[in-house]
Every structure is written in C-alpha cells, then in structure tokens.
Enzyme design. Sequence first.
Site, short mmCIF file in Angstrom:
data_model
loop_
_atom_site.label_atom_id
_atom_site.label_comp_id
_atom_site.label_asym_id
_atom_site.label_seq_id
_atom_site.Cartn_x
_atom_site.Cartn_y
_atom_site.Cartn_z
CB SER A 164 -1.02 0.01 1.22
OG SER A 164 -1.77 -0.98 1.20
CG HIS A 181 -2.68 -3.31 -3.50
ND1 HIS A 181 -1.54 -4.06 -3.19
CD2 HIS A 181 -3.03 -2.68 -2.14
CE1 HIS A 181 -1.21 -3.76 -1.77
NE2 HIS A 181 -2.20 -2.97 -1.32
CD GLU A 241 -3.04 -4.47 14.18
OE1 GLU A 241 -2.66 -3.31 13.80
OE2 GLU A 241 -2.92 -5.12 13.34
CG ASN A 273 -1.47 3.45 10.19
OD1 ASN A 273 -1.53 2.92 9.05
ND2 ASN A 273 -1.72 2.79 11.20
#
Length: 263
Positions: A31, A63, A184, A226
């Site tokens: 990415s 992608h 997460e 990020n």
Amino acid sequence: MTPTEQAREAAATLARLTGVDHHDVALVLGSGWLPAVDGLGEATAEITTTDLPGFSAAAVAGHAGRIRSISAGDRRLLVFLSRTHYYEGKGVAAVVHPVRTAAAAGCRSIVLTNGCGGLKETWKPGTPVLIRDHINLTARSPIEGAHFVDLTDLYSARLRGLCLEVDPSLDQGVYVQFPGPHYETPAEIEMVRRIGGDLVGMSTTLEAIAAREAGMEVLGISLVTNLAAGISGAPLDHAEVLEAGRAAAGRMGDLLGRIVPRL
Ligand code: 8IG
C-alpha cells in the site's frame, strides 16, 4: 502439481508474455508504494496477473493487479504491482505464489514492501523503515511437510547495509504480521510493543519465508503510513494510507532507484 511446479508454469508464461527469459530482482509493492517505481527504469512489458496460471484478481484499492517488467541498467526487474493478502481467504499458497514465480523466473533477490502501522511516535506517516526481523502472528507457514527452513538473518544484513550506505538515516524495526483485515485494538498494540514489535501489518512475513525457502535474498521495507492503534487516539483509515504513500513517493523512489542496481 507441487507449488514449485505451479510456479515454473507461471514463470514460463511470464517469459512468453514479457519476452524476457530471465529476471534478476523481484519487487512486491505494498500500500502506497506504486508511485515509487516509476523512476526505476524503462517498463518493457506490463501484464495482468490473471494472465498467468495460479494468480487471482487484486482485491484492494491502490493495488493494481499487474506485473511490470522493467529494464534497469543491466538488471531485469519483475515488479508485482499487487499482492494477494492472507485475509482474502485464498490460502497461504496463493499469498506466496508470486514469490515462487519470481524465484522460478530467475530472481535471486526480492524486495518486499508494505504500508504498515508504526509503534514509534517519531515515525511520522511517510517514514520508510527497514525490516530487520519479523514476528509471524498468522500462525501459518507457506511450507508444507518436513522442510525445516532456517530463518536466522531472514532479512539480509548485507542488503540492509546497502540501504544504510544509500541513506544512513533509515531506521530499522521488527515487523509483526497480523491476519487482518481489521486493524488492531489498542490492547493488541500494547502486546506487540511488549513482545518486541515495532511495525504492524497484514503481509510480508509469509512471503519472506517462501522467498527464503526458494533461496532468495530478502530485503523488506515498510512505509509507516499511520501510527498503530491507540497511540495517537485517532481512528485508522485506508485513505490516510494511500495519501502517505503519495507524499513519500519521491523519497521511496529515490531509495529504490539507488538500491536496486546493487542487489
Ligand atoms: I497501511 O495499523 C496499514 N496496514 N495490521 N495495522 C495493520 N495493518 C496495517 C496498518 C495497521 N496500517
């Protein structure tokens, strides 16, 4: 057919469609990395991955499902503009088929790139980090059977050294692959910190293992797009990932352009 035989078939079709019998270096783009390859050399062919046996369609925006053959000095580069992610549910063999195809096409080294979350607040979005080791939390292996592959120095110290010669300011980190596709929780990121992880993503480790099994030298570079969950308090967003890639493309392209001729 074994995975290696399937990869040989894909490599034979690749040679026919690109007109290039033997490639030297493979790159897999994660990415945000697409803009970084434009300056690497002359694209002599670009094919759709699904024209090769064993490849499935790309699933993620940003992608492109294409493979580009690039002539860079005396090197032939095989660039996968897309990858199959583990979270697509197509199985581990599908995830590593491009890596095995690259090995069957002659590549002796591979550059695995990704976009990922970072655990260090000093890594602003757009910071490249060399992968020095990984923790594979998918609980899967691309290898089946009693084939005990050594993963000491999986991420070649030699290749990391070359990168540091080109750019001494590069940081290094331990990449942790989660299965995804969800990001997460803050508690999981705290776990990653405690087990020694610096970077979190959804790719790369299974591919690196398959590359090592195939005898390739592996370079892994993460683009931190990020801060990992719970560190800044802001929610994570895929658009942020693509924007960080665009903003960092110049630096990434320059790095790749200076490293690839020396691989
Ligand atoms: I870009 O914060 C990107 N990919 N697992 N966590 C995981 N994958 C990612 C992240 C992230 N950012």
